[in-house]
Every structure is written in structure tokens, then in C-alpha cells.
Design a protein around this motif. Structure first.
Motif, mmCIF file in Angstrom:
data_model
loop_
_atom_site.group_PDB
_atom_site.id
_atom_site.type_symbol
_atom_site.label_atom_id
_atom_site.label_comp_id
_atom_site.label_asym_id
_atom_site.label_seq_id
_atom_site.Cartn_x
_atom_site.Cartn_y
_atom_site.Cartn_z
ATOM 1 N N PRO A 1 0.721 -1.155 0.085
ATOM 2 C CA PRO A 1 0.181 0.168 -0.016
ATOM 3 C C PRO A 1 1.083 1.231 0.112
ATOM 4 C CG PRO A 1 -0.011 -1.071 2.111
ATOM 5 C CD PRO A 1 0.789 -2.007 1.187
ATOM 6 N N GLU A 2 0.187 2.139 -0.677
ATOM 7 C CA GLU A 2 0.874 3.586 -0.425
ATOM 8 C C GLU A 2 0.882 4.098 0.851
ATOM 9 O OE1 GLU A 2 0.047 6.506 -3.521
ATOM 10 O OE2 GLU A 2 -1.180 5.187 -4.615
ATOM 11 N N PRO A 3 1.993 5.162 1.354
ATOM 12 C CA PRO A 3 1.800 5.795 2.608
ATOM 13 C C PRO A 3 0.679 6.454 2.889
ATOM 14 C CG PRO A 3 3.952 5.971 1.475
ATOM 15 C CD PRO A 3 2.933 5.493 0.474
ATOM 16 N N ALA A 4 -0.194 6.330 3.911
ATOM 17 C CA ALA A 4 -1.385 7.231 4.187
ATOM 18 C C ALA A 4 -0.759 8.513 4.436
ATOM 19 C CB ALA A 4 -1.920 6.460 5.541
ATOM 20 N N VAL A 5 -1.690 9.343 3.972
ATOM 21 C CA VAL A 5 -1.637 10.874 4.113
ATOM 22 C C VAL A 5 -2.484 11.323 5.313
ATOM 23 C CG1 VAL A 5 -0.642 11.157 2.007
ATOM 24 C CG2 VAL A 5 -2.924 11.609 2.161
ATOM 25 N N ALA A 6 -3.380 10.763 5.437
ATOM 26 C CA ALA A 6 -4.663 11.012 6.482
ATOM 27 C C ALA A 6 -5.074 10.027 7.401
ATOM 28 C CB ALA A 6 -5.665 11.576 6.086
ATOM 29 N N ASP A 7 -5.587 10.240 8.487
ATOM 30 C CA ASP A 7 -6.089 8.825 9.069
ATOM 31 C C ASP A 7 -7.126 8.350 8.326
ATOM 32 O OD1 ASP A 7 -6.021 10.777 12.494
ATOM 33 O OD2 ASP A 7 -4.543 9.703 11.484
ATOM 34 N N GLU A 8 -7.104 6.742 8.566
ATOM 35 C CA GLU A 8 -7.893 5.831 7.737
ATOM 36 C C GLU A 8 -8.664 5.087 8.717
ATOM 37 O OE1 GLU A 8 -5.747 3.764 4.805
ATOM 38 O OE2 GLU A 8 -5.183 5.326 3.666
ATOM 39 N N GLN B 1 6.513 -0.563 5.645
ATOM 40 C CA GLN B 1 6.007 -1.816 6.307
ATOM 41 C C GLN B 1 5.563 -1.542 7.621
ATOM 42 O OE1 GLN B 1 8.392 -5.187 5.417
ATOM 43 N NE2 GLN B 1 7.886 -5.921 7.529
ATOM 44 N N MET B 2 4.364 -1.981 7.775
ATOM 45 C CA MET B 2 3.854 -1.662 9.351
ATOM 46 C C MET B 2 3.707 -3.064 10.028
ATOM 47 S SD MET B 2 3.025 0.804 11.306
ATOM 48 C CE MET B 2 3.322 -0.216 12.811
ATOM 49 N N PRO B 3 4.695 -3.331 11.081
ATOM 50 C CA PRO B 3 4.404 -4.565 11.735
ATOM 51 C C PRO B 3 3.035 -4.563 12.645
ATOM 52 C CG PRO B 3 6.754 -3.721 12.078
ATOM 53 C CD PRO B 3 5.701 -2.804 11.198
ATOM 54 N N GLU B 4 2.444 -5.487 13.319
ATOM 55 C CA GLU B 4 1.570 -5.563 13.914
ATOM 56 C C GLU B 4 1.634 -6.453 15.317
ATOM 57 O OE1 GLU B 4 -3.286 -6.920 13.250
ATOM 58 O OE2 GLU B 4 -1.864 -6.736 11.496
ATOM 59 N N ILE B 5 1.015 -5.856 16.237
ATOM 60 C CA ILE B 5 1.244 -6.689 17.559
ATOM 61 C C ILE B 5 -0.285 -6.967 18.164
ATOM 62 C CG2 ILE B 5 1.626 -6.363 20.025
ATOM 63 C CD1 ILE B 5 3.455 -4.003 19.208
ATOM 64 N N SER C 1 8.186 0.760 10.590
ATOM 65 C CA SER C 1 7.534 1.748 9.707
ATOM 66 C C SER C 1 8.132 3.134 9.244
ATOM 67 C CB SER C 1 6.351 1.963 10.504
ATOM 68 O OG SER C 1 6.820 2.895 11.628
ATOM 69 N N GLY C 2 9.126 3.283 9.916
ATOM 70 C CA GLY C 2 9.802 4.632 9.473
ATOM 71 C C GLY C 2 11.023 4.463 8.220
ATOM 72 N N ASN C 3 11.143 3.159 8.174
ATOM 73 C CA ASN C 3 12.241 2.882 7.133
ATOM 74 C C ASN C 3 11.637 2.433 5.761
ATOM 75 O OD1 ASN C 3 14.692 2.017 5.864
ATOM 76 N ND2 ASN C 3 14.741 -0.085 6.734
ATOM 77 N N PRO C 4 11.583 3.375 4.641
ATOM 78 C CA PRO C 4 10.952 3.286 3.417
ATOM 79 C C PRO C 4 11.755 2.189 2.573
ATOM 80 C CG PRO C 4 11.926 5.238 3.472
ATOM 81 C CD PRO C 4 11.991 4.801 4.870
ATOM 82 N N ILE C 5 10.980 1.482 1.765
ATOM 83 C CA ILE C 5 11.451 0.256 1.050
ATOM 84 C C ILE C 5 11.128 0.544 -0.537
ATOM 85 C CG2 ILE C 5 11.517 -2.053 0.608
ATOM 86 C CD1 ILE C 5 10.228 -2.358 3.579
ATOM 87 N N ASP C 6 12.055 0.407 -1.230
ATOM 88 C CA ASP C 6 12.018 0.732 -2.692
ATOM 89 C C ASP C 6 11.393 -0.588 -3.411
ATOM 90 O OD1 ASP C 6 12.061 1.514 -5.536
ATOM 91 O OD2 ASP C 6 14.190 2.251 -5.184
ATOM 92 N N TYR C 7 10.456 -0.680 -4.018
ATOM 93 C CA TYR C 7 9.860 -1.843 -4.729
ATOM 94 C C TYR C 7 9.536 -1.586 -6.122
ATOM 95 C CZ TYR C 7 8.898 -5.193 -1.359
ATOM 96 O OH TYR C 7 9.001 -6.394 -0.244
ATOM 97 N N ASN C 8 10.233 -0.531 -6.600
ATOM 98 C CA ASN C 8 10.247 -0.094 -8.160
ATOM 99 C C ASN C 8 8.987 0.428 -8.337
ATOM 100 O OD1 ASN C 8 12.922 -0.422 -8.739
ATOM 101 N ND2 ASN C 8 12.669 -2.289 -8.965
ATOM 102 N N LEU C 9 8.098 1.080 -7.445
ATOM 103 C CA LEU C 9 6.922 1.531 -7.701
ATOM 104 C C LEU C 9 6.864 3.211 -7.763
ATOM 105 C CD1 LEU C 9 5.050 -0.757 -5.384
ATOM 106 C CD2 LEU C 9 4.778 -1.021 -7.706
ATOM 107 N N PRO C 10 6.282 3.654 -7.902
ATOM 108 C CA PRO C 10 5.920 5.216 -7.921
ATOM 109 C C PRO C 10 6.147 5.994 -6.305
ATOM 110 C CG PRO C 10 3.945 4.712 -9.331
ATOM 111 C CD PRO C 10 4.649 3.295 -8.733
ATOM 112 N N TYR C 11 5.908 4.994 -5.467
ATOM 113 C CA TYR C 11 6.104 5.254 -4.044
ATOM 114 C C TYR C 11 7.010 4.236 -3.390
ATOM 115 C CZ TYR C 11 2.629 1.757 -3.810
ATOM 116 O OH TYR C 11 1.759 0.590 -3.874
ATOM 117 N N LYS C 12 7.327 4.770 -2.282
ATOM 118 C CA LYS C 12 8.253 3.713 -1.509
ATOM 119 C C LYS C 12 7.292 3.073 -0.436
ATOM 120 C CE LYS C 12 12.696 5.888 -2.108
ATOM 121 N NZ LYS C 12 13.960 6.211 -1.187
ATOM 122 N N TYR C 13 7.466 1.885 -0.084
ATOM 123 C CA TYR C 13 6.460 1.251 1.013
ATOM 124 C C TYR C 13 7.173 1.339 2.276
ATOM 125 C CZ TYR C 13 4.672 -3.125 2.911
ATOM 126 O OH TYR C 13 3.881 -4.108 3.816
#
Length: 261
Positions: free
Chosen positions: A154-161, A245-249, A231-243
């Protein structure tokens, strides 16, 4: 020397804390690491760098005085039988907790064996809640997963979802207390892993589980630090945006759990 609950004062607030004593073997509990690297299914890529994750986890938990057992390349049914065998046959009443780390491919339903078949989170919870695993009654049962939970990036969120939907496999979890599930990524999304150095989730876990932090912070606080770093470490997947990743507990722990006093 089983785990008990006590009330303790800390900085003027009252917390419910898991209280435990180091037993005569200086082992707080048992850690089972299942490291699936080579898959028999042709459509499943091998995971060679997962060996780096397994090494990091083994080192950090041995430093925390846990007995560490590592199994590699297990079929789905072997995952079930190994979790059962360790939780019922190696964990004793003198131990304070059981931790299971599974490094493998995954999907929205659960974790995959090297045969591509799935073991659900609910199945794993049922196994360690069985009568055969009575030594774990009332004690923390912690599962940490490095596995993809879908194909979304998913693209980074720009507002609360809206709050993410709860997966069907987790809604089916039994209501028993004292579980914690740590996922490398949120439901439906990709879990990144470098082909040479391993995954950023396991790196962050091992960084913060080190006694430098785990001697002062509870498990939930440590995992929040992991969430923040990954979550603060963006990953390059050759997409128009950087991914991002959000771990979950997911936790039903009844109090704070500390690896070290």
C-alpha cells in the motif's frame, strides 16, 4: 517458580507485572525458531537470507537466558508437531514463558510450511493451550512471525484511515489469556527481506531485545520501538512510491512482561 502477577509502583503509577524468578538452570523459558528456507513448491522462492534472521534471534535469546531450539525447513504438519512437542515436552513448570519464532512464507490465512500448506494462528494457539501443555497455563505464550500476509504494497497514508479489518483467522482465536502475536507486517501486506542480510523486522527485534533495552523495558514497549523503526524505514519496490512496512502486535497479555529483572 512459575510466573505470577504482582502489583509494583513505577514512577508513581501502578502496573500489573509478570513476576518471575530465574530457575536453577538460568533459563527463563524455551524459544523455538522455525526457519523455513528451501521450499518444495515450485512457485515458492527459497529464502536463503532467512538464515541471517535465525542467527540473530538465536544469539539474542541465548543472551536473555532462554533455551533456544532451531528447526529448519518444516512441512506444515511438522510445524504443528514441533510446536506441540516443544511446548509439551521441553517446557516445564520451572520455565516462565514460551516463545515461538516462525520465519517462512505466509498468506492472509497463516504461515506456510515448505510444502506450501498453511498453518493458521488459531491452530498454533490451540496447540499451546492444550492439556498436554499444562506447564504453560497462566504464562506468556509469545509468537513472532517473519512472513508475508498478502501481496499488497500500500501507498503511505496521508490522513487517518479506518481501522484495518480483523482477519478471519485471528477472530477465531480462543479467548484464553496470556498470548502475544507479533507480525512482521499488517494484514494482507508484503513483508520485506533483503536477499543477503535478512529482514528489517528481525533486525529491529534483535536490536531492541538486546539487554541494553530489555533490561529496562517491557515486551510491549520493546515491540512498539520495533514498530516505530520498521514503519519509518521506506522500502523501494520499483513503484511510484516507497513502501512503509507496518508490523502488527496482537496481545491478550494481562500484565507487563519483562525478559530481565
Amino acid at each position: 517458580m512459575t510466573g505470577t502477577l504482582e502489583f509494583s509502583k513505577k514512577k508513581g503509577t501502578e502496573d500489573v507485572v509478570y513476576k518471575y524468578d530465574i530457575n536453577e538452570t538460568r533459563e527463563h523459558g524455551v524459544v523455538l525458531i522455525i526457519n523455513n528456507v528451501y521450499f518444495t513448491e515450485k512457485d515458492k522462492a527459497d529464502r536463503e537470507s532467512s538464515n541471517e534472521d535465525a542467527k540473530r534471534l538465536k544469539k539474542v535469546f541465548e543472551g536473555l537466558h532462554y533455551q533456544v531450539i532451531v528447526h529448519e525447513d518444516l512441512l506444515a504438519e511438522e510445524i504443528r508437531t514441533n510446536v506441540s512437542a516443544i511446548a509439551a515436552g521441553v517446557v516445564t513448570k520451572k520455565h516462565d514463558s514460551f516463545i515461538c519464532c516462525i520465519l517462512s512464507h505466509g498468506n492472509p490465512v497463516g504461515i506456510e510450511g515448505v510444502d506450501g500448506k498453511t498453518v493458521t494462528v488459531a491452530e498454533l494457539a490451540d496447540i499451546v493451550n492444550s492439556k498436554e501443555c499444562s506447564a504453560l497455563h497462566g504464562k506468556p505464550k509469545i509468537f513472532l512471525f517473519q512472513a508475508t500476509r498478502g501481496s499488497n504494497i500500500p501507498e503511505p497514508a496521508v490522513a487517518d484511515e479506518e481501522e484495518q479489518r480483523v482477519s478471519a483467522s485471528l477472530r477465531a482465536l480462543p479467548p484464553e489469556a496470556d498470548f502475544l502475536f507479533g507480525f512482521s507486517t499488517s494484514d494482507g501486506n508484503v513483508a520485506a527481506r533483503d536477499v543477503y542480510t535478512g529482514s528489517q523486522y528481525i533486525k529491529a527485534l534483535c536490536e531492541y531485545f538486546d539487554p541494553k533495552y530489555s533490561s529496562r523495558l517491557s515486551l510491549d514497549e520493546l515491540l512498539l520501538l520495533v514498530n516505530y523503526k520498521v514503519s519509518g524505514n521506506p522500502i523501494d519496490y520499483n513503484l511510484p512510491y516507497k513502501y512503509h512496512q507496518m508490523p502488527e502486535i496482537r496481545s491478550t497479555l494481562r500484565g507487563k512482561f519483562y525478559f530481565l529483572k
